[in-house]
Scaffold this motif. Structure first.
Motif, mmCIF file in Angstrom:
data_model
loop_
_atom_site.group_PDB
_atom_site.id
_atom_site.type_symbol
_atom_site.label_atom_id
_atom_site.label_comp_id
_atom_site.label_asym_id
_atom_site.label_seq_id
_atom_site.Cartn_x
_atom_site.Cartn_y
_atom_site.Cartn_z
ATOM 1 N N GLN A 15 8.093 -17.866 -7.273
ATOM 2 C CA GLN A 15 8.438 -16.558 -7.050
ATOM 3 C C GLN A 15 10.032 -16.636 -6.707
ATOM 4 O OE1 GLN A 15 5.821 -13.103 -5.918
ATOM 5 N NE2 GLN A 15 4.629 -14.955 -5.342
ATOM 6 N N LEU A 16 10.486 -17.244 -5.758
ATOM 7 C CA LEU A 16 11.568 -17.191 -5.253
ATOM 8 C C LEU A 16 12.578 -17.775 -6.129
ATOM 9 C CD1 LEU A 16 10.986 -18.165 -1.487
ATOM 10 C CD2 LEU A 16 12.025 -15.907 -2.326
ATOM 11 N N ILE A 17 12.091 -19.139 -6.925
ATOM 12 C CA ILE A 17 13.104 -19.582 -7.927
ATOM 13 C C ILE A 17 13.320 -18.428 -9.072
ATOM 14 C CG2 ILE A 17 13.243 -21.475 -9.656
ATOM 15 C CD1 ILE A 17 11.453 -22.952 -7.934
ATOM 16 N N ARG A 18 12.215 -17.861 -9.261
ATOM 17 C CA ARG A 18 12.311 -16.864 -10.556
ATOM 18 C C ARG A 18 13.410 -15.492 -9.959
ATOM 19 N NH1 ARG A 18 8.694 -16.737 -14.504
ATOM 20 N NH2 ARG A 18 7.194 -17.727 -13.222
ATOM 21 N N ALA A 19 13.228 -15.391 -8.837
ATOM 22 C CA ALA A 19 14.118 -14.153 -8.367
ATOM 23 C C ALA A 19 15.752 -14.467 -8.352
ATOM 24 C CB ALA A 19 13.434 -13.984 -6.903
ATOM 25 N N VAL A 20 15.964 -15.914 -7.948
ATOM 26 C CA VAL A 20 17.189 -16.434 -8.012
ATOM 27 C C VAL A 20 17.638 -16.408 -9.563
ATOM 28 C CG1 VAL A 20 18.500 -18.380 -7.651
ATOM 29 C CG2 VAL A 20 17.073 -17.629 -5.855
ATOM 30 N N LEU A 21 16.767 -16.978 -10.409
ATOM 31 C CA LEU A 21 17.192 -17.003 -11.870
ATOM 32 C C LEU A 21 17.426 -15.760 -12.304
ATOM 33 C CD1 LEU A 21 14.748 -19.657 -13.041
ATOM 34 C CD2 LEU A 21 17.278 -20.096 -12.606
ATOM 35 N N GLU A 22 16.589 -14.699 -11.999
ATOM 36 C CA GLU A 22 16.947 -13.325 -12.596
ATOM 37 C C GLU A 22 18.117 -12.868 -12.083
ATOM 38 O OE1 GLU A 22 13.175 -11.107 -11.111
ATOM 39 O OE2 GLU A 22 11.876 -11.938 -12.468
ATOM 40 N N ARG A 23 18.582 -12.961 -10.948
ATOM 41 C CA ARG A 23 19.980 -12.498 -10.459
ATOM 42 C C ARG A 23 20.948 -13.212 -11.279
ATOM 43 N NH1 ARG A 23 16.017 -11.052 -7.519
ATOM 44 N NH2 ARG A 23 15.823 -9.324 -6.235
ATOM 45 N N CYS A 24 20.787 -14.380 -11.324
ATOM 46 C CA CYS A 24 21.877 -15.335 -12.172
ATOM 47 C C CYS A 24 21.914 -14.782 -13.655
ATOM 48 C CB CYS A 24 21.348 -16.682 -12.297
ATOM 49 S SG CYS A 24 21.784 -17.497 -10.741
ATOM 50 N N ALA A 25 20.770 -14.280 -14.186
ATOM 51 C CA ALA A 25 20.796 -13.796 -15.642
ATOM 52 C C ALA A 25 21.418 -12.581 -15.430
ATOM 53 C CB ALA A 25 19.213 -13.592 -16.096
ATOM 54 N N ARG A 26 21.382 -11.663 -14.739
ATOM 55 C CA ARG A 26 22.329 -10.591 -14.316
ATOM 56 C C ARG A 26 23.574 -10.782 -14.567
ATOM 57 N NH1 ARG A 26 18.901 -7.758 -9.187
ATOM 58 N NH2 ARG A 26 16.989 -7.784 -10.155
ATOM 59 N N GLY A 27 24.210 -12.005 -13.884
ATOM 60 C CA GLY A 27 25.612 -12.389 -13.974
ATOM 61 C C GLY A 27 25.936 -13.229 -15.313
ATOM 62 N N ARG A 28 25.196 -12.914 -16.409
ATOM 63 C CA ARG A 28 25.174 -13.383 -17.736
ATOM 64 C C ARG A 28 24.950 -14.717 -17.759
ATOM 65 N NH1 ARG A 28 30.492 -10.385 -17.616
ATOM 66 N NH2 ARG A 28 29.961 -8.393 -18.542
ATOM 67 N N ALA A 29 24.008 -15.468 -16.945
ATOM 68 C CA ALA A 29 23.704 -16.771 -17.118
ATOM 69 C C ALA A 29 22.564 -16.631 -18.107
ATOM 70 C CB ALA A 29 23.500 -17.305 -15.778
ATOM 71 N N SER A 30 22.093 -17.878 -18.868
ATOM 72 C CA SER A 30 21.140 -18.078 -19.412
ATOM 73 C C SER A 30 20.299 -18.903 -18.642
ATOM 74 C CB SER A 30 20.925 -18.597 -20.851
ATOM 75 O OG SER A 30 21.733 -19.970 -20.742
ATOM 76 N N THR A 31 18.845 -18.684 -18.364
ATOM 77 C CA THR A 31 18.270 -19.109 -17.292
ATOM 78 C C THR A 31 16.841 -19.752 -18.002
ATOM 79 O OG1 THR A 31 16.956 -17.212 -16.776
ATOM 80 C CG2 THR A 31 18.968 -17.656 -15.745
#
Length: 186
Positions: free
Chosen positions: A21-37
């Motif tokens: 869940q924590l990895i997923r939360a970090v990736l979700e925030r990176c995706a908000r910054g226009r990253a593909s995850t």
């Protein structure tokens, strides 16, 4: 998507583990910054055959994992702290990345690597984080300054609906995501 590619992997064999869940939360925030995850959670890692360096043949799942890391601009690794060390599940995935040794950009070279450790005590989180940092250094990666540690006995990071509930953990997720995104070089 033209932004950086961030790949996360880790967790446990238990679906929806705290680490996953924590990895997923970090990736979700990176995706908000226009990253593909992309996330390789515990179930995907458990399906990877044991790494055997003398056997160069790879399963489709192993090839998919290695190719995703090869293409990544940044990486997130999450592990439980089992007896003060990285879990065998996560270590097997890391060992498989030996396939990147002869690449133009070997292993984790030139990439930020965010680290997350969950354990049932602060001592296990600290020594496991130190071990994981050592692994990332050995693989030519740049561990982010913040390594997120969560004591699953003292902290309850998520509410029953799965939202981040602990303020310190939420702040750590935000900062780890910020650092990953600020250090990537797509």
């Amino acid at each position: 998507m033209s932004g950086p590619r961030i790949v996360g992997f880790g967790g446990t064999t238990r679906e929806g583990s705290t680490g996953e869940q924590l990895i997923r939360a970090v990736l979700e925030r990176c995706a908000r910054g226009r990253a593909s995850t992309r996330l390789f959670a515990g179930a995907e890692l458990a399906a990877l055959p044991h790494f055997a360096p003398e056997q160069p043949e790879r399963s489709p799942a192993q090839r998919d994992f290695v190719e995703a890391i090869r293409a990544a601009d940044g990486i997130v690794i999450g592990t439980p702290g089992y007896h003060g060390g990285v879990s065998g599940l996560v270590k097997n995935a890391i060992d498989l990345l030996e396939d990147l040794r002869a690449d133009q950009r070997p292993y984790f070279e030139g990439r930020p690597v965010g680290l997350i450790v969950c354990a049932a005590g602060w001592q296990a989180t600290g020594v496991t984080l130190a071990a994981l940092r050592g692994i990332v250094h050995a693989m030519r990666g740049w561990p982010t300054p913040l390594g997120l540690t969560v004591n699953t006995v003292a902290q309850k990071p998520f509410d029953p609906a799965g939202a981040l509930a602990d303020e310190a953990v939420r702040g750590g997720v935000e900062e780890l995501s910020r650092q990953l995104m600020s250090f990537v070089r797509p």
